[in-house]
Design a protein around this motif. Structure first.
Motif, PDB file in Angstrom:
ATOM      1  N   SER A  58       0.849  -1.199   0.000  1.00  0.00           N
ATOM      2  CA  SER A  58       0.000   0.000   0.000  1.00  0.00           C
ATOM      3  C   SER A  58       0.881   1.244   0.000  1.00  0.00           C
ATOM      4  O   SER A  58       1.929   1.263   0.648  1.00  0.00           O
ATOM      5  N   ALA A 106      -9.544  -0.017  -4.061  1.00  0.00           N
ATOM      6  CA  ALA A 106      -9.329   0.643  -2.766  1.00  0.00           C
ATOM      7  C   ALA A 106     -10.627   1.280  -2.285  1.00  0.00           C
ATOM      8  O   ALA A 106     -10.980   1.193  -1.098  1.00  0.00           O
ATOM      9  N   CYS A 149      -6.700  -4.914  -0.725  1.00  0.00           N
ATOM     10  CA  CYS A 149      -6.948  -3.531  -0.284  1.00  0.00           C
ATOM     11  C   CYS A 149      -7.631  -3.472   1.087  1.00  0.00           C
ATOM     12  O   CYS A 149      -7.413  -2.528   1.836  1.00  0.00           O
TER      13      CYS A 149
END
Ligand code: C5P
Length: 300
Positions: A39, A117, A153
């Protein structure tokens, strides 16, 4: 109705694929992957979920003042919409009204998993907002139905990603690894890149980029098997990468299925100057960013 009115805000972080190997093609047309994903802190989206008394169901709005709002759908094709609706159905709460407002900074069609996301952020935000009785395992099941990247995510950080993306093996990972992300003025659709990869007969990555110093023991080189397919599909990518590499004096690697390119930068303190220089020379959006330890941050 006992539903509590209110708002939950979630920050949705983009994902960066540091290494992507395609290991096979499945009967359903999806591709089996062996990928290392992390991330990134920037550019992130912000999702706000509001409980509304009526109408029931999910409504998505895009904040028109946000930098990357163009072309983002608000209908049933928006992954945040799909995720929120699936959660309501699963929890037997379809009659409840949820309004989702998205402030988009993650460019679409750049290979940074922005839609995924947002979907992960929607799941966590709506669960909190309505105090929905679905546990983490339930959210993971919904995530895998919504899209290949949504499972990663939801948790974020760093992981090996396998299967079509739904098999996640979390990794210990240093936060604060620095990258420069540059987004060309053209974007790519993920299905088109996988189709090009099929049509080219399943190429392997031809380029290898040295990994940031702090992770060489885990991953000595970055590679992306989708890069030859994306560069064949959109030849302007090669020119863009070459210009980016000249401007930074460092090698760049395609982000996921593209079209953004990423340059690993060993010292985060070099980022501001690099971002200024590259922005001036290439005249495209450029972001200096570092790795973060989660995929979504929820706040009320
Ligand atoms: O799962 P998701 O909807 O994000 O995938 C978008 C498209 O990317 C799929 O329709 C498929 O064409 C391609 N894809 C694939 N193999 C994967 C992930 C995505 O072929 N592992």
């Amino acid at each position: 109705m006992s539903q509590r009115l209110g708002r939950v805000r979630a920050t949705a972080y983009p994902k960066l694929t540091l290494s992507l190997r395609v290991t096979g093609v499945r009967d359903d047309g999806f591709h089996d992957l062996d990928a290392l994903v992390i991330s990134l802190g920037q550019p992130h989206d912000v999702l706000e979920a509001y409980a509304v008394p009526a109408p029931g169901g999910v409504r998505v709005e895009i904040d028109r003042d946000s930098p990357e709002h163009v072309g983002i759908p608000t209908d049933h094709t928006n992954l945040a919409f799909i995720a929120a609706e699936k959660l309501l159905v699963r929890a037997g709460r379809s009659g409840h009204g949820v309004r989702i407002v998205l402030r988009k900074r993650i460019p679409a069609g750049a290979g940074l998993g922005g839609g995924s996301a947002d979907a992960a952020a929607a799941l966590l935000a709506v669960r909190r907002l309505l105090e929905v009785d679905v546990d983490d395992a339930g959210l993971l099941e919904i995530a895998a139905e919504v899209g290949s990247d949504v499972t990663f995510c939801l948790r974020g950080g760093a992981a090996w990603m396998r299967g079509r993306g739904e098999l996640i093996e979390p990794l210990e990972w240093p936060s604060g690894l620095a990258f420069l992300v540059a987004v060309p003025p053209f974007r790519l659709a993920t299905p088109d890149v996988y189709r090009a990869w099929d049509e080219l007969g399943g190429p392997e990555a031809t380029r290898r980029v040295p990994a940031p110093r702090r992770i060489v023991s885990l991953l000595p080189e970055l590679r992306n098997d989708l890069e030859p397919a994306a560069e064949a599909l959109e030849p302007r990518l090669v020119e863009f990468r070459t210009a980016l590499e000249a401007a930074t004096g460092r090698p760049a690697i395609l982000a996921g299925s593209g079209s953004a390119y990423v340059v690993p930068v060993n010292a985060a303190r070099d980022l501001p100057q690099l971002v200024t220089d590259v922005g001036r020379r290439l005249r495209v959006p450029v972001v200096g960013t570092t790795s973060v330890t989660r995929g979504v941050r929820v706040s009320t």
